[in-house]
Design a protein around this motif. Structure first.
Motif, PDB file in Angstrom:
ATOM      1  N   GLU A 164      31.126   1.196  59.424  1.00 10.59           N
ATOM      2  CA  GLU A 164      32.530   1.186  60.136  1.00 10.59           C
ATOM      3  C   GLU A 164      32.678   2.855  59.724  1.00 10.59           C
ATOM      4  OE1 GLU A 164      35.193   1.387  63.087  1.00 10.59           O
ATOM      5  OE2 GLU A 164      33.252   0.345  62.991  1.00 10.59           O
ATOM      6  N   VAL A 165      32.722   3.344  58.495  1.00 14.74           N
ATOM      7  CA  VAL A 165      33.316   4.348  58.058  1.00 14.74           C
ATOM      8  C   VAL A 165      32.295   5.455  58.587  1.00 14.74           C
ATOM      9  CG1 VAL A 165      33.592   5.949  56.251  1.00 14.74           C
ATOM     10  CG2 VAL A 165      34.555   3.574  55.881  1.00 14.74           C
ATOM     11  N   GLY A 166      30.924   5.429  58.405  1.00 11.91           N
ATOM     12  CA  GLY A 166      30.005   6.168  58.885  1.00 11.91           C
ATOM     13  C   GLY A 166      30.045   6.468  60.125  1.00 11.91           C
ATOM     14  N   ARG A 167      30.436   5.302  61.279  1.00 10.61           N
ATOM     15  CA  ARG A 167      30.365   5.545  62.735  1.00 10.61           C
ATOM     16  C   ARG A 167      31.571   6.301  63.037  1.00 10.61           C
ATOM     17  NH1 ARG A 167      28.643   0.218  63.066  1.00 10.61           N
ATOM     18  NH2 ARG A 167      30.834  -0.588  62.930  1.00 10.61           N
ATOM     19  N   GLN A 168      32.875   5.915  62.282  1.00  8.85           N
ATOM     20  CA  GLN A 168      34.029   6.889  62.557  1.00  8.85           C
ATOM     21  C   GLN A 168      34.040   8.207  62.382  1.00  8.85           C
ATOM     22  OE1 GLN A 168      37.791   5.500  62.426  1.00  8.85           O
ATOM     23  NE2 GLN A 168      37.490   3.037  62.405  1.00  8.85           N
ATOM     24  N   ALA A 169      33.299   8.657  60.994  1.00 12.76           N
ATOM     25  CA  ALA A 169      33.101   9.949  60.445  1.00 12.76           C
ATOM     26  C   ALA A 169      32.252  10.756  61.710  1.00 12.76           C
ATOM     27  CB  ALA A 169      32.365  10.123  59.200  1.00 12.76           C
ATOM     28  N   VAL A 170      31.267  10.132  62.151  1.00 13.42           N
ATOM     29  CA  VAL A 170      30.585  10.956  63.142  1.00 13.42           C
ATOM     30  C   VAL A 170      31.545  11.160  64.276  1.00 13.42           C
ATOM     31  CG1 VAL A 170      28.512  10.898  64.625  1.00 13.42           C
ATOM     32  CG2 VAL A 170      28.271  10.030  62.474  1.00 13.42           C
ATOM     33  N   THR A 171      32.049   9.991  64.799  1.00 12.22           N
ATOM     34  CA  THR A 171      32.732  10.094  65.960  1.00 12.22           C
ATOM     35  C   THR A 171      33.981  11.135  65.895  1.00 12.22           C
ATOM     36  OG1 THR A 171      32.720   7.921  66.396  1.00 12.22           O
ATOM     37  CG2 THR A 171      34.518   8.884  67.613  1.00 12.22           C
TER      38      THR A 171
ATOM     39  N   HIS B   1      24.983  10.440  70.057  1.00 14.62           N
ATOM     40  CA  HIS B   1      25.606  11.671  70.409  1.00 14.62           C
ATOM     41  C   HIS B   1      24.566  13.055  70.600  1.00 14.62           C
ATOM     42  CE1 HIS B   1      29.846  10.263  70.158  1.00 14.62           C
ATOM     43  NE2 HIS B   1      29.354   9.444  69.118  1.00 14.62           N
ATOM     44  N   ASP B   2      23.287  12.547  70.562  1.00 15.72           N
ATOM     45  CA  ASP B   2      22.152  13.588  70.659  1.00 15.72           C
ATOM     46  C   ASP B   2      22.264  14.515  69.613  1.00 15.72           C
ATOM     47  OD1 ASP B   2      21.166  12.354  72.888  1.00 15.72           O
ATOM     48  OD2 ASP B   2      22.560  13.269  74.123  1.00 15.72           O
ATOM     49  N   HIS B   3      22.524  14.135  68.517  1.00 17.25           N
ATOM     50  CA  HIS B   3      22.460  15.238  67.214  1.00 17.25           C
ATOM     51  C   HIS B   3      21.541  14.393  66.324  1.00 17.25           C
ATOM     52  CE1 HIS B   3      26.128  17.333  68.895  1.00 17.25           C
ATOM     53  NE2 HIS B   3      25.900  18.040  67.881  1.00 17.25           N
ATOM     54  N   ASP B   4      20.992  15.314  65.482  1.00 20.12           N
ATOM     55  CA  ASP B   4      20.012  14.953  64.351  1.00 20.12           C
ATOM     56  C   ASP B   4      20.896  15.067  62.978  1.00 20.12           C
ATOM     57  OD1 ASP B   4      17.502  14.133  65.721  1.00 20.12           O
ATOM     58  OD2 ASP B   4      17.057  16.298  66.049  1.00 20.12           O
TER      59      ASP B   4
ATOM     60  N   ALA C  79      23.193  23.667  67.610  1.00 13.09           N
ATOM     61  CA  ALA C  79      21.997  23.175  66.789  1.00 13.09           C
ATOM     62  C   ALA C  79      21.852  21.751  67.058  1.00 13.09           C
ATOM     63  CB  ALA C  79      21.981  23.553  65.552  1.00 13.09           C
ATOM     64  N   ASN C  80      22.589  21.175  67.597  1.00 11.54           N
ATOM     65  CA  ASN C  80      22.599  19.633  67.870  1.00 11.54           C
ATOM     66  C   ASN C  80      22.271  19.023  66.482  1.00 11.54           C
ATOM     67  OD1 ASN C  80      23.147  20.394  70.446  1.00 11.54           O
ATOM     68  ND2 ASN C  80      21.803  18.538  71.375  1.00 11.54           N
ATOM     69  N   VAL C  81      22.564  19.559  65.275  1.00 11.30           N
ATOM     70  CA  VAL C  81      22.521  19.068  64.103  1.00 11.30           C
ATOM     71  C   VAL C  81      23.579  19.091  63.432  1.00 11.30           C
ATOM     72  CG1 VAL C  81      20.947  19.113  62.203  1.00 11.30           C
ATOM     73  CG2 VAL C  81      20.105  19.944  64.051  1.00 11.30           C
TER      74      VAL C  81
END
Length: 346
Positions: free
Chosen positions: A307-314, A104-107, A72-74
């Motif tokens: 930073e927490v938000g970035r790491q969570a997505v990664t 990362h091309d996700h919504d 879904a890229n979501v």
């Protein structure tokens, strides 16, 4: 004739939705709604349908499986918009998640936490998202068992008591509480207090609040300090009342830890009215966003929402690629010293 698992009534045809409906005693449309999540179905009916699915060994046809396998890229972000949560801080996490997800091309699909496990089941059944990020994690979170069962990659911002088979990222709040007390002890303070989150946050078993309080008490015991902790409700009137009550009951306290973003301004404004100048009569250190502390000239352990938000997505992107990730990633707290703390020489 008994229907064999994985077979229709003839014994050779694949099991269909109609077979499941007959077995469960419901309409075929009800089975479809249970499997797709497109309409709310009572828990009793849903459980009966799912039991029939398992008993008959029903599987969607190849076309449906192919459709479900498409990306879904979501990703979903489950937001904690409820009592005791500070919306500006929550939005810092959300902004970081959205920004990183786009790289990362996700919504990002925003979901509120009031639906609990049912909300996770709904978005998983409807194949709406590739994965989910879950905020406001409780120590005994009712959503965690379902996350372990769902074929839906997830990352928790926060961590429950049992992190087995999960992926979690957060500030090390236990250590943050210790760092605050160690700073005050180093300045000579021997009696400290924690003015914490609202009582509802503790009552829910929210991890970050309980871990900070545990860290404060652990460091105080280790360093031989007297420490008291109490929740602090929202609203200026309540904050002033709670602070006045604290100092009335414990007039010898000279070191204060605040873990309630909405209380920072009222605390700093109320202390002089209670005869306590900062930092001459009272040293104040907070666990809060650094921007808020910097504006107030407040010593703090910053909450690194971005930073927490970035790491969570990664971490979630790694899980989507079936890469191994650690069960728990904790960010080491740092102390930003400003003008709200001073030595006592006691």
């Amino acid at each position: 004739m008994t229907t064999a698992p994985g077979r229709g009534r003839t014994g050779g045809d694949p099991v269909t939705i109609a077979d499941v409906a007959r077995h469960a005693g419901v309409a075929a449309s009800t089975v479809s709604y249970v499997l797709s999540g497109k309409r709310a179905i009572s828990a009793v009916t849903r459980d009966r349908v799912l039991a029939s699915v398992r008993a008959l060994g029903y599987h969607p046809n190849a076309g449906a499986r192919a459709l479900a396998s498409r990306k879904a890229n979501v990703i979903a972000l489950v937001l904690p918009l409820r009592t005791g949560m500070q919306v500006p801080v929550v939005m810092q996490f959300a902004t970081a998640v959205v920004t990183t997800a786009r790289r990362h091309d996700h919504d990002v699909l925003l979901v509120t936490s009031d639906e609990g496990p049912a909300g996770l089941r709904r978005i998983a059944a409807a194949a709406m998202v590739d994965g989910v990020l879950l905020m406001d994690v409780e120590l005994e979170d009712s959503r965690v068992p379902l996350l372990r069962e769902l074929a839906l990659p997830s990352v928790l911002i926060g961590h429950p008591s049992d992190t087995t088979a999960l992926a979690c990222v957060d500030l090390d709040f236990h250590r943050a509480g210790e760092v605050c007390v160690e700073h005050l002890a180093g300045l000579g303070h021997r009696r400290v207090a924690l003015l914490g989150a609202p009582a509802a946050v503790y009552a829910r078993g929210t991890g970050f609040a309980h871990r900070t309080r545990a860290g404060v008490l652990a460091a105080a015991a280790r360093l031989g300090l007297d420490a008291v902790t109490l929740p602090c409700e929202e609203g200026r009137t309540a904050i002033r009342r709670d602070l006045a009550s604290l100092l009335d009951r414990h007039p010898d306290i000279r070191g204060l830890v605040v873990q309630n973003e909405s209380a920072v301004g009222p605390v700093l404004a109320t202390l002089p009215a209670l005869g306590r100048q900062v930092p001459t009569d009272m040293s104040v250190v907070a666990v809060c966003p650094d921007q808020l502390a910097e504006q107030a000239g407040l010593t703090c352990v910053p909450v690194p929402a971005e930073e927490v938000g970035r790491q969570a997505v990664t971490l979630l992107m790694r899980r989507l690629r079936d890469e191994p990730v650690p069960e728990v990633t904790l960010l080491e707290p740092r102390l930003a010293v400003r003008d709200s703390t001073a030595g006592r020489g006691q």
